[in-house]
Scaffold this active site. Structure first.
Site, PDB file in Angstrom:
ATOM      1  N   CYS A   1      -0.510   4.437   2.348  1.00 57.83           N
ATOM      2  CA  CYS A   1      -0.531   4.326   3.816  1.00 57.83           C
ATOM      3  C   CYS A   1      -0.279   2.879   4.209  1.00 57.83           C
ATOM      4  CB  CYS A   1      -1.843   4.857   4.393  1.00 57.83           C
ATOM      5  SG  CYS A   1      -3.322   4.188   3.599  1.00 57.83           S
ATOM      6  N   SER A   2      -1.309   2.186   4.710  1.00 59.19           N
ATOM      7  CA  SER A   2      -1.109   0.790   5.091  1.00 59.19           C
ATOM      8  C   SER A   2      -2.412   0.011   4.952  1.00 59.19           C
ATOM      9  CB  SER A   2      -0.586   0.689   6.526  1.00 59.19           C
ATOM     10  OG  SER A   2      -1.464   1.347   7.420  1.00 59.19           O
ATOM     11  N   CYS A   3      -3.147   0.245   3.864  1.00 61.40           N
ATOM     12  CA  CYS A   3      -4.394  -0.471   3.627  1.00 61.40           C
ATOM     13  C   CYS A   3      -4.109  -1.970   3.563  1.00 61.40           C
ATOM     14  CB  CYS A   3      -5.047   0.004   2.336  1.00 61.40           C
ATOM     15  SG  CYS A   3      -5.654   1.708   2.429  1.00 61.40           S
TER      16      CYS A   3
ATOM     17  N   CYS B   1       0.872  -1.167   0.000  1.00 57.04           N
ATOM     18  CA  CYS B   1       0.000   0.000   0.000  1.00 57.04           C
ATOM     19  C   CYS B   1       0.910   1.218   0.000  1.00 57.04           C
ATOM     20  CB  CYS B   1      -0.925   0.023   1.215  1.00 57.04           C
ATOM     21  SG  CYS B   1      -1.990   1.487   1.269  1.00 57.04           S
TER      22      CYS B   1
END
Length: 215
Positions: free
Chosen positions: A118-120, A115
């Site tokens: 961000c950190s999906c 991702c």
């Protein structure tokens, strides 16, 4: 005090501090203690949620999906066609964070999930993302040098193998369906699921056959 005695005390000091939690962990613990002290948080509730995410939700759900796909051709095809519908059907929806797309490793293709913004992450089937998944280094290098990143996890991707990098978003989350190792034809779903790792469903691990000795 002798130099030897000083050195021994220093070694003991370093040993004790080497076992301390990281600074973020200490901050979280301090915040938790403060909230508990003020009656705003039940420590039993925190423990219950941690257990759910690490033991029940965690990668075990994703591993079950993979094992079922390995053993049931019809389930395999439905999972690849519409991952969201499948996890909703079996009750794994809720924290996937949008549409779930499953991409399959083959002898010619390897998939890696990242991702970049961000950190999906597909929480509903993989639980809490690992810290490295959220770092800027992984998010940038996985796109620029996927083979190099995978090599750092102990896998070497040959030049003749195509590497596809999938960028998760708030709308679409990805799960890698790893290849089933040879020699597991007679294994049941539970045993196969134990073979599947979180990293293999992200794509930083490819060869699950190396784990057969532990299976």
């Amino acid at each position: 005090m002798s130099e030897d005695h000083t050195n021994r005390l220093g070694a003991i000091h370093r040993e004790l501090h080497s076992h301390l939690p990281s600074e973020p962990a200490l901050r979280v613990k301090a915040l938790e203690s403060l909230l508990v002290e003020k009656g705003l948080l039940d420590p039993g509730t925190v423990d219950a949620w941690i257990e759910v995410y690490t033991e029940e939700i965690g990668p075990k759900r994703g591993a079950e999906l993979v094992a079922r796909a390995w053993t049931d051709p019809a389930f395999h095809d439905r999972l690849l066609a519409d991952g969201t519908a499948v996890i909703t059907e079996i009750g794994f929806e809720g924290l996937a964070g949008g549409h779930l797309r499953v991409v399959e490793n083959t002898p010619a293709v390897h998939n890696l999930v990242v991702c970049t913004l961000c950190s999906c992450y597909p929480l509903a089937v993989l639980g809490i993302p690992p810290n490295w998944y959220k770092t800027a280094a992984y998010r940038s290098r996985a796109v620029r040098d996927p083979r190099g990143v995978i090599a750092e996890f102990g896998e070497v991707i040959s030049d003749d193998l195509e590497v596809r990098v999938w960028d998760s978003t708030a709308e679409v989350r990805y799960l890698v369906l790893p290849e089933r190792p040879a020699g597991t034809e007679d294994w049941d779903i539970a045993r196969l699921a134990d073979l599947v790792t979180r990293d293999s469903m992200i794509g930083t691990e490819r060869d699950l056959g190396r784990r057969l000795g532990a299976g």
